[in-house]
Design a protein around this motif. Structure first.
Motif, mmCIF file in Angstrom:
data_model
loop_
_atom_site.group_PDB
_atom_site.id
_atom_site.type_symbol
_atom_site.label_atom_id
_atom_site.label_comp_id
_atom_site.label_asym_id
_atom_site.label_seq_id
_atom_site.Cartn_x
_atom_site.Cartn_y
_atom_site.Cartn_z
ATOM 1 N N ARG A 155 -5.303 0.845 13.093
ATOM 2 C CA ARG A 155 -5.908 2.073 12.562
ATOM 3 C C ARG A 155 -6.993 1.822 11.535
ATOM 4 N NH1 ARG A 155 -1.849 6.961 11.337
ATOM 5 N NH2 ARG A 155 -3.760 7.493 10.232
ATOM 6 N N THR A 255 2.114 5.268 13.631
ATOM 7 C CA THR A 255 1.090 5.189 14.670
ATOM 8 C C THR A 255 1.573 5.808 16.000
ATOM 9 O OG1 THR A 255 1.835 2.930 15.236
ATOM 10 C CG2 THR A 255 -0.045 3.150 13.740
ATOM 11 N N VAL A 258 -0.767 6.007 19.130
ATOM 12 C CA VAL A 258 -1.957 5.166 18.922
ATOM 13 C C VAL A 258 -1.784 3.855 19.652
ATOM 14 C CG1 VAL A 258 -3.358 3.966 17.215
ATOM 15 C CG2 VAL A 258 -2.423 6.205 16.685
#
Length: 258
Positions: A155, A255, A258
């Motif tokens: 990220r 996350t 993701v």
């Protein structure tokens, strides 16, 4: 449930950054699961205390920097001499040198890349060569390698572009090695962490930043070191015999998707 496949009995595991924090938690759990451990770190006193506590027959301390390629090969050689083989590697050693991008010095960039990315490659290569030799000789249980990444590598992170770049690089290191070595039954995976209660995360967990980070973690708390050690030891074990080239996030949901 008593599943023998989760055991690390008779397995020899190399753990870098094993003197404290996550690395020590992984080494401790590996020992509890039956493994012998080659513990790598720069902190000689902590490693020697660990060896004395666990027993000289269970722990081999290797004092040095993972950023030195000769040290990686020497570690493998001594581990094989003492324990007969290396069955697992955890590339966990790490440092931080925080600075905003425009203020980061080349030395701060290079130091973090050298330890996290180059150091992981050196140990992966040295251990991998040993595992491939055993596989070619007929050993069907060649081994498992785990590279420790971070949410910063998936990220991004503010003030640590060196760390984020290195941790993202470990994802590529994992996927390439997994593809090349699968035919030798050498499994390579990544475990990425969020914020774990260790000395390295004291700033993030401070009063100034804690609420901001905790608001983004669905489980609403920091991880304990033992909680992130468990998935690592799972991937080292035969219970994960059909898992390779994967990125497992142990981050409380930070996350998701993701």
């Amino acid at each position: 449930m008593n599943d023998e496949s989760l055991s690390l009995k008779d397995k020899s595991i190399v753990v870098t950054g094993a003197a404290q924090g996550i690395g020590r938690a992984i080494a401790d759990l590996a020992l509890k699961l039956g493994a012998t451990v080659t513990a790598v770190d720069l902190n000689a006193g902590a490693l020697e205390a660990f060896r004395d506590e666990a027993g000289k027959d269970r722990v081999l301390p290797m004092i040095g920097s993972v950023a030195e390629i000769e040290f990686a090969q020497r570690t493998v050689d001594e581990a094989v001499t003492k324990f007969g083989a290396v069955h697992g590697l955890v590339n966990n050693a790490g440092i931080t040198r925080p600075a905003m991008i425009e203020k980061m010095r080349v030395e701060e960039w290079q130091q973090v890349i050298d330890v996290h990315l180059s150091g992981s490659f050196y140990f992966l290569q040295a251990v991998g060569r040993h595992m491939l030799t055993r596989s070619r000789a007929g050993d069907k249980a060649a081994g498992s390698i785990i590279n420790i990444s971070s949410d910063a590598g998936r990220r991004g992170t503010i003030g640590q572009i060196n760390y984020g770049a290195a941790k993202a690089g470990l994802l590529g290191l994992t996927m390439c090695a997994a593809r090349e070595w699968a035919k030798y039954n050498v499994r390579v995976n990544t475990v990425g962490f969020g914020v774990v209660e260790t000395p390295m995360t004291e700033t993030i967990r401070s009063e100034k930043f804690a609420d901001t980070y905790l608001a983004q973690i669905p489980l609403g708390r920091w991880a304990e070191a033992v909680e992130v050690a468990r998935p690592v030891c799972f991937l080292l074990s035969d219970a994960a015999s059909y898992i390779t080239g994967q990125h497992l996030s142990a981050n409380g949901g930070y996350t998701i998707g993701v």
